[in-house]
Design an enzyme around this catalytic site. Structure first.
Site, PDB file in Angstrom:
ATOM      1  N   GLY A  37      -6.229  -2.945  -7.901  1.00  0.00           N
ATOM      2  CA  GLY A  37      -7.293  -2.030  -8.295  1.00  0.00           C
ATOM      3  C   GLY A  37      -7.840  -1.257  -7.107  1.00  0.00           C
ATOM      4  N   HIS A  40      -6.332   4.456  -5.204  1.00  0.00           N
ATOM      5  CA  HIS A  40      -6.444   5.690  -4.422  1.00  0.00           C
ATOM      6  C   HIS A  40      -5.098   6.412  -4.520  1.00  0.00           C
ATOM      7  CE1 HIS A  40      -4.171   3.417  -1.501  1.00  0.00           C
ATOM      8  NE2 HIS A  40      -5.163   2.544  -1.330  1.00  0.00           N
ATOM      9  N   GLY A  42      -2.612   6.457  -2.687  1.00  0.00           N
ATOM     10  CA  GLY A  42      -1.445   5.629  -2.374  1.00  0.00           C
ATOM     11  C   GLY A  42      -0.911   4.988  -3.639  1.00  0.00           C
ATOM     12  N   HIS A  43      -1.830   4.402  -4.429  1.00  0.00           N
ATOM     13  CA  HIS A  43      -1.429   3.770  -5.689  1.00  0.00           C
ATOM     14  C   HIS A  43      -0.916   4.822  -6.684  1.00  0.00           C
ATOM     15  CE1 HIS A  43      -4.810   1.041  -4.272  1.00  0.00           C
ATOM     16  NE2 HIS A  43      -3.825   0.181  -4.388  1.00  0.00           N
ATOM     17  N   LYS A 154       3.372   1.082   3.145  1.00  0.00           N
ATOM     18  CA  LYS A 154       2.171   0.777   3.938  1.00  0.00           C
ATOM     19  C   LYS A 154       2.114  -0.720   4.253  1.00  0.00           C
ATOM     20  CE  LYS A 154      -2.490   0.605   4.756  1.00  0.00           C
ATOM     21  NZ  LYS A 154      -2.697  -0.808   4.544  1.00  0.00           N
ATOM     22  N   VAL A 181       1.017   6.895   1.959  1.00  0.00           N
ATOM     23  CA  VAL A 181       0.211   8.099   1.757  1.00  0.00           C
ATOM     24  C   VAL A 181      -0.951   8.052   2.748  1.00  0.00           C
ATOM     25  CG1 VAL A 181      -1.210   9.394   0.113  1.00  0.00           C
ATOM     26  CG2 VAL A 181       0.876   8.233  -0.662  1.00  0.00           C
TER      27      VAL A 181
HETATM   28  P1  AMP Z   1      -2.903  -3.212  -3.339  1.00  0.00           P
HETATM   29  O1  AMP Z   1      -3.771  -2.751  -4.465  1.00  0.00           O
HETATM   30  O2  AMP Z   1      -3.522  -3.090  -1.989  1.00  0.00           O
HETATM   31  O3  AMP Z   1      -2.273  -4.563  -3.598  1.00  0.00           O
HETATM   32  O4  AMP Z   1      -1.689  -2.190  -3.309  1.00  0.00           O
HETATM   33  C1  AMP Z   1      -0.880  -1.985  -4.440  1.00  0.00           C
HETATM   34  C2  AMP Z   1       0.345  -1.219  -4.027  1.00  0.00           C
HETATM   35  O5  AMP Z   1      -0.034   0.049  -3.485  1.00  0.00           O
HETATM   36  C3  AMP Z   1       1.155  -1.950  -2.942  1.00  0.00           C
HETATM   37  O6  AMP Z   1       2.536  -1.805  -3.215  1.00  0.00           O
HETATM   38  C4  AMP Z   1       0.756  -1.198  -1.688  1.00  0.00           C
HETATM   39  O7  AMP Z   1       1.717  -1.267  -0.676  1.00  0.00           O
HETATM   40  C5  AMP Z   1       0.598   0.210  -2.228  1.00  0.00           C
HETATM   41  N1  AMP Z   1      -0.216   1.025  -1.328  1.00  0.00           N
HETATM   42  C6  AMP Z   1      -1.432   0.712  -0.811  1.00  0.00           C
HETATM   43  N2  AMP Z   1      -1.841   1.679   0.044  1.00  0.00           N
HETATM   44  C7  AMP Z   1      -0.853   2.611   0.059  1.00  0.00           C
HETATM   45  C8  AMP Z   1      -0.676   3.843   0.744  1.00  0.00           C
HETATM   46  N3  AMP Z   1      -1.585   4.330   1.595  1.00  0.00           N
HETATM   47  N4  AMP Z   1       0.461   4.551   0.521  1.00  0.00           N
HETATM   48  C9  AMP Z   1       1.400   4.065  -0.341  1.00  0.00           C
HETATM   49  N5  AMP Z   1       1.296   2.916  -1.019  1.00  0.00           N
HETATM   50  C10 AMP Z   1       0.181   2.195  -0.820  1.00  0.00           C
END
Ligand code: AMP
Length: 281
Positions: A37, A40, A42-43, A154, A181
């Site tokens: 959750g 942003h 990236g997600h 990332k 991202v």
């Molecule tokens: P998280 O919610 O932090 O567990 O991230 C979920 C997914 O989004 C994971 O595969 C992360 O590697 C990816 N993610 C988080 N930040 C970025 C970013 N800046 N650019 C690309 N993918 C991202």
């Protein structure tokens, strides 16, 4: 007199709470984006990528307690479900799996441990973290049964862990690892960036700048001390900044296709990680 009515658009994204909901909706064969959750860009880039290639994209939103250490930020991890659902839908997700912890974890504990690629770096600094990640991702894979799952580079070591788990356990799932991202100034987007003070936020892009500088140093055959010193002199507490082999996730001296430079450093109490891959490009 005019009465102005604001019509909120009806939410179309399906919310799946239970394993039975996932089976009924038939998530099998979908494109899948697991998240914790606080979505942003990236997600949403991962969701968009999935939506391009899969008729059905499912996102999961689950703040997984087992991947947080005792001194980490589980209780204050940002939670914003309504906004997340909106962003996920906008990016092309058709369903969101939003389980309670009791759905994912029952009384019996079964854990997945990936050995080699978790030995150093995040695995060494955050004991139990990757067991938590591998275990929750394998549970989510068994519930959702995706054909393809999307992860962000990332979290480079996390990608190595998932890759190793899927191949060691012969999981019939295709993995897509997508580029990091960044903000315009180079800072990698992260849900944890909200913890940065105004001043720390202005310093934060240096981590990526020093990774780029490290790449130049490596290509000139030089040590990374100069980059470490520049970070330290700007107030960073460096955890590591190293040239590694992505296949084993251990330190390396030679440069080839699987080389990467990984970094973790703290600004005050906020710990940021970043990396660059494709050192030879
Ligand atoms: P998280 O919610 O932090 O567990 O991230 C979920 C997914 O989004 C994971 O595969 C992360 O590697 C990816 N993610 C988080 N930040 C970025 C970013 N800046 N650019 C690309 N993918 C991202």
């Amino acid at each position: 007199m005019f009465v102005v009515r604001h019509f909120l658009p009806a939410r179309m994204i399906r919310i799946l709470k239970s394993i039975a909901d996932c089976r009924k909706f038939s998530t099998k064969g979908c494109g899948f984006v697991p998240t914790m959750g606080a979505l942003h860009r990236g997600h949403t880039s991962l969701i968009k990528e999935s939506a391009k290639s899969n008729p059905i994209t499912v996102v999961s939103i689950f703040v997984n307690p087992t991947q947080f250490g005792p001194n980490e930020d589980l209780s204050k991890y940002p939670r914003q479900l309504a906004q997340d659902l909106e962003l996920a839908e906008e990016a092309g997700a058709v369903a969101a799996f939003v389980p309670d912890a009791s759905t994912i974890y029952s009384d019996e504990v079964a854990t997945i441990r990936v050995e080699q690629v978790t030995r150093y770096f995040e695995g060494e600094r955050r004991p139990g973290h990757f067991e938590g990640v591998a275990t929750v991702v394998s549970k989510l894979f068994n519930i959702i049964e995706p054909s393809t799952a999307y992860f962000g580079l990332k979290d480079l070591q996390q990608c190595a862990v998932i890759d190793a788990m899927v191949s060691a356990l012969f999981m019939p799932i295709q993995l897509e690892f997508r580029p990091t991202v960044r903000e315009e100034d180079g800072l990698a987007l992260s849900s944890r960036n909200v913890y940065l003070t105004h001043e720390q936020r202005s310093i934060a892009p240096q981590l990526y700048q020093e990774l780029l500088y490290s790449k130049e140093l490596v290509l000139q055959g030089k040590a990374l001390d100069a980059a470490r010193e520049r970070l330290a002199s700007n107030g960073w507490e460096i955890d590591y900044l190293e040239l590694i082999d992505r296949k084993t996730f251990s330190k390396s001296n030679k440069i080839d296709k699987s080389s990467a430079i990984v970094a973790a450093a703290k600004l005050g109490s906020v710990r940021l990680i970043d990396n660059i891959i494709n050192i030879l490009d």
